[in-house]
Motif scaffolding. Structure first.
Motif, short mmCIF file in Angstrom:
data_model
loop_
_atom_site.label_atom_id
_atom_site.label_comp_id
_atom_site.label_asym_id
_atom_site.label_seq_id
_atom_site.Cartn_x
_atom_site.Cartn_y
_atom_site.Cartn_z
N THR A 92 0.85 -1.20 0.00
CA THR A 92 0.00 0.00 0.00
C THR A 92 0.88 1.24 0.00
OG1 THR A 92 -0.13 -0.12 2.43
CG2 THR A 92 -1.93 -1.09 1.17
N PRO A 93 1.28 1.73 -1.19
CA PRO A 93 2.09 2.95 -1.26
C PRO A 93 1.40 4.10 -0.54
CG PRO A 93 1.99 1.86 -3.39
CD PRO A 93 0.99 1.17 -2.51
N LEU A 94 2.19 4.97 0.03
CA LEU A 94 1.67 6.07 0.84
C LEU A 94 1.47 7.31 -0.02
CD1 LEU A 94 1.02 6.67 3.84
CD2 LEU A 94 3.35 7.55 4.04
N ALA A 95 0.26 7.84 -0.02
CA ALA A 95 -0.05 9.06 -0.75
C ALA A 95 0.45 10.26 0.04
CB ALA A 95 -1.55 9.17 -0.99
N ALA A 96 0.72 11.36 -0.66
CA ALA A 96 1.23 12.56 -0.02
C ALA A 96 0.30 13.04 1.08
CB ALA A 96 1.44 13.66 -1.06
N ASP A 154 3.96 19.74 5.83
CA ASP A 154 3.53 20.19 4.51
C ASP A 154 4.65 20.00 3.48
OD1 ASP A 154 4.77 22.51 6.04
OD2 ASP A 154 4.67 23.38 4.02
N ASP A 155 4.30 19.40 2.36
CA ASP A 155 5.27 19.13 1.29
C ASP A 155 6.46 18.36 1.83
OD1 ASP A 155 5.89 19.21 -1.35
OD2 ASP A 155 6.66 21.27 -1.36
N PHE A 156 6.20 17.40 2.71
CA PHE A 156 7.26 16.72 3.43
C PHE A 156 8.22 15.96 2.52
CE2 PHE A 156 9.02 13.15 5.89
CZ PHE A 156 9.53 13.82 6.99
N ARG A 187 9.09 16.47 -0.62
CA ARG A 187 9.98 17.36 -1.34
C ARG A 187 11.02 17.97 -0.40
NH1 ARG A 187 10.69 22.74 -2.55
NH2 ARG A 187 9.01 23.33 -1.14
N ARG A 188 10.56 18.39 0.78
CA ARG A 188 11.49 18.96 1.77
C ARG A 188 12.56 17.94 2.16
NH1 ARG A 188 9.91 23.51 4.74
NH2 ARG A 188 7.84 24.34 4.29
N LEU A 189 12.13 16.72 2.41
CA LEU A 189 13.05 15.69 2.86
C LEU A 189 14.09 15.35 1.80
CD1 LEU A 189 13.93 13.63 4.95
CD2 LEU A 189 12.18 12.08 4.08
N VAL A 190 13.63 15.16 0.57
CA VAL A 190 14.53 14.81 -0.52
C VAL A 190 15.53 15.94 -0.78
CG1 VAL A 190 14.62 14.51 -3.02
CG2 VAL A 190 13.02 13.16 -1.66
N LEU A 229 14.14 24.92 3.12
CA LEU A 229 13.70 23.62 2.62
C LEU A 229 13.67 22.54 3.70
CD1 LEU A 229 15.72 23.55 -0.74
CD2 LEU A 229 13.30 24.13 -0.42
N TRP A 230 14.09 22.85 4.91
CA TRP A 230 14.17 21.84 5.95
C TRP A 230 12.81 21.23 6.30
CZ3 TRP A 230 17.63 24.99 9.84
CH2 TRP A 230 18.90 25.12 9.29
N PRO A 231 12.77 19.95 6.62
CA PRO A 231 11.52 19.31 7.03
C PRO A 231 11.29 19.41 8.54
CG PRO A 231 13.20 17.65 6.81
CD PRO A 231 13.86 18.96 6.45
N VAL A 232 11.94 20.36 9.20
CA VAL A 232 11.86 20.48 10.66
C VAL A 232 11.60 21.92 11.07
CG1 VAL A 232 13.36 18.51 11.12
CG2 VAL A 232 14.36 20.77 10.79
N ASN A 233 11.12 22.07 12.31
CA ASN A 233 10.87 23.39 12.88
C ASN A 233 12.16 23.95 13.49
OD1 ASN A 233 8.07 23.45 12.30
ND2 ASN A 233 7.68 22.12 14.06
#
Length: 282
Positions: free
Chosen positions: A77-81, A104-106, A108-111, A126-130
């Motif tokens: 079950t691939p995970l949708a955005a 949000d936009d996790f 893209r941010r992660l990659v 672009l960081w995926p963190v606060n």
């Protein structure tokens, strides 16, 4: 399934967690230096950075090679955005997600962040963190400026979170997330590349980060242009040119402090081992 086992993408959860601990506002907003403390009279001479780097690189090179072309079963079950936030909450809890992550936009941010950590600059937008509470702290040391010992405390909450991440569950989650990660990686400008390859490169870079003489000396970054830097929003760089030449991720790892860096590297090594286990023939 594309070449180089998709299970490698699961590394993103630990890489993201490690990156989050590193990037959690570790860019250099500095407090004024504190008074110098007396130096130890019996301080031992540490090995050179070059020697430490060579030793760390050799250790990383000794890790089992994952290689390319390995195949693993696709996620059922691939995970949708739209479901990423829920999946992350299931993994680390709602409070941790709200406290530490930018959902949000996790993908893209992660990659983008994983890719940038292996380069000279990792833009904070672009960081995926606060942001991390507080400022990057320095102190006077033997006539120079060094990273303050207490600076590492800012990262401790996230390091503790990283250590609680169940690596096996993280692998399962990111096998499901990989289609979104690969799509983001191709959109980043690598239509013929694989995010798995880049992820492994960056993890191995982290593991090869050399130990540095403590405390680590820093200096104000030279501002070139007509507008001078204003205190306290100053930026620092490593005084040692060999450390300053490291990748953005390696420098951020060093800034988290000796103990935090060691714990994060241990978690990444555990994660890499799990990847190899999952990819080995049954």
């Amino acid at each position: 399934m594309k070449p180089m086992g998709r299970v490698l993408s699961a590394g993103a959860i630990v890489a993201a967690a490690a990156a989050a601990a590193l990037l959690w506002r570790s860019h250099e907003e500095a407090a004024p230096p504190e008074p110098a403390q007396p130096a130890s009279e019996a301080a031992s001479e540490p090995p050179s950075v070059a020697a430490s780097a060579a030793s760390s690189a050799a250790a990383a090179a000794s890790l089992p090679d994952v290689g390319q072309g390995a195949e693993v079963p696709a996620a059922a079950t691939p995970l949708a955005a739209a479901d990423i936030g829920t999946a992350l909450t299931d993994l680390i809890g709602r409070k941790a997600v709200l406290t530490f992550l930018q959902v949000d936009d996790f993908a893209r941010r992660l990659v983008a962040t994983v890719d940038n950590l292996g380069r000279t600059h990792a833009p904070s937008r672009l960081w995926p963190v606060n942001p991390t509470p507080g400022r990057f702290m320095v102190e006077a040391h033997e006539g120079d400026t060094a990273i303050a010992a207490d600076n590492s405390l800012r990262y401790t909450p996230f390091v503790l979170l990283v250590e609680t991440v169940d690596v096996a569950r993280a692998v399962d989650l990111y096998v499901r997330l990989y289609p979104e990660l690969q799509k983001s990686y191709e959109a980043l400008g690598y239509p013929h590349g694989y995010f798995n390859d880049r992820l492994l490169q960056v993890i191995d870079q982290f593991l090869a980060t050399p130990d540095a003489q403590q405390p680590i000396r820093v200096q104000l970054t030279e501002v070139k242009g007509p507008i001078p830097a204003e205190q306290p929003w100053t930026r620092y760089e490593f005084a040692d040119p060999e450390l300053e030449a490291l990748s953005a991720g390696q420098k951020l790892l060093l800034r988290t402090g000796e103990v935090n860096a060691r714990r994060l590297k241990a978690k990444l090594a555990e994660f890499r081992k799990e990847l190899l286990r999952r990819m080995s023939p049954r």
